[in-house]
Every structure is written in structure tokens, then in C-alpha cells.
Design a protein around this motif. Sequence first.
Motif, mmCIF file in Angstrom:
data_model
loop_
_atom_site.group_PDB
_atom_site.id
_atom_site.type_symbol
_atom_site.label_atom_id
_atom_site.label_comp_id
_atom_site.label_asym_id
_atom_site.label_seq_id
_atom_site.Cartn_x
_atom_site.Cartn_y
_atom_site.Cartn_z
ATOM 1 N N UNK A 36 -33.841 -105.438 36.478
ATOM 2 C CA UNK A 36 -34.445 -106.628 37.119
ATOM 3 C C UNK A 36 -35.054 -107.523 36.208
ATOM 4 N N UNK A 37 -34.821 -108.898 36.262
ATOM 5 C CA UNK A 37 -35.336 -109.856 35.231
ATOM 6 C C UNK A 37 -34.524 -110.184 33.923
ATOM 7 N N UNK A 38 -33.435 -109.458 33.781
ATOM 8 C CA UNK A 38 -32.972 -109.372 32.789
ATOM 9 C C UNK A 38 -32.267 -110.888 32.222
ATOM 10 N N UNK A 39 -32.169 -111.792 33.177
ATOM 11 C CA UNK A 39 -31.902 -113.193 32.885
ATOM 12 C C UNK A 39 -33.062 -114.116 32.570
ATOM 13 N N UNK A 40 -34.063 -113.485 32.971
ATOM 14 C CA UNK A 40 -35.588 -114.426 32.785
ATOM 15 C C UNK A 40 -35.863 -114.377 31.380
ATOM 16 N N UNK A 41 -35.606 -113.567 30.465
ATOM 17 C CA UNK A 41 -36.144 -113.651 29.042
ATOM 18 C C UNK A 41 -35.454 -112.604 28.263
ATOM 19 N N UNK A 42 -35.425 -112.637 26.954
ATOM 20 C CA UNK A 42 -34.643 -111.670 26.053
ATOM 21 C C UNK A 42 -35.389 -110.319 26.498
ATOM 22 N N UNK A 43 -34.565 -109.321 26.570
ATOM 23 C CA UNK A 43 -35.115 -107.881 27.007
ATOM 24 C C UNK A 43 -33.927 -106.749 26.501
ATOM 25 N N UNK A 44 -34.357 -105.442 26.749
ATOM 26 C CA UNK A 44 -33.305 -104.565 26.445
ATOM 27 C C UNK A 44 -32.812 -104.278 27.712
ATOM 28 N N UNK A 45 -31.440 -104.237 27.712
ATOM 29 C CA UNK A 45 -30.533 -104.022 28.697
ATOM 30 C C UNK A 45 -30.098 -102.525 28.792
ATOM 31 N N UNK A 46 -29.618 -101.758 27.804
ATOM 32 C CA UNK A 46 -29.407 -100.635 27.851
ATOM 33 C C UNK A 46 -29.679 -99.796 26.359
ATOM 34 N N UNK A 47 -29.619 -98.596 26.874
ATOM 35 C CA UNK A 47 -29.669 -97.646 25.912
ATOM 36 C C UNK A 47 -28.555 -96.569 25.694
#
Length: 91
Positions: A36-47
Motif C-alpha cells: 500500500x502506498x508504494x507509488x506515493x513516496x520512496x519505500x521498501x517494496x520487497x525483501x
Amino acid sequence: VSPVPHGFSVATAGGDLLVLDHAGVQARFAGTSLPAGWQDAPCAIAIGVRTPDRALVRSFLDSNNVPFTTAGDVLRVAPPHPGNIVLEFQP
């Protein structure tokens, strides 16, 4: 630091850090739910976790009713099960 399509990879003592733009994320994780929110700001997507026995991981996920998908040799558990990230088990 090494260039990869749509981003770059950084080798560290603890593993590789892969940084991708939106197009790279969409290409790599096609068919997988994203955080959720992955397109809103830089973030971790996966490990990503390396495992020598994906059959054991598959059995564990199945026995605990954790849904997952496969992409080639990779097993993926989509958010929200692992805490709003994609958890990948890789060879």
C-alpha cells in the motif's frame, strides 16, 4: 554500485540493495500485489531471502495457509501477510 534496467544495485556485506523506478517495480513484480502506498513516496517494496530448499519453504507456507505466487524460481508472499512488503524466497 552497478546499473540495472530501471535503476541500480548496491552490493553490501549483508546482501544486495536493488533500487528501481516505478517502471522497474511494475516489470519485476508483474502479477504480484504491491505494498500500500508504494507509488506515493520512496519505500521498501520487497525483501529477498536466499534459501537452498524452496520445497521446504513452499511446504511451510502451505501448512500455514499463507498464500504465495511463483515467478520462475522465486516464491513470493504478497502484502499484507509479511507486513506491507513482498517477501521473496530465492534460490
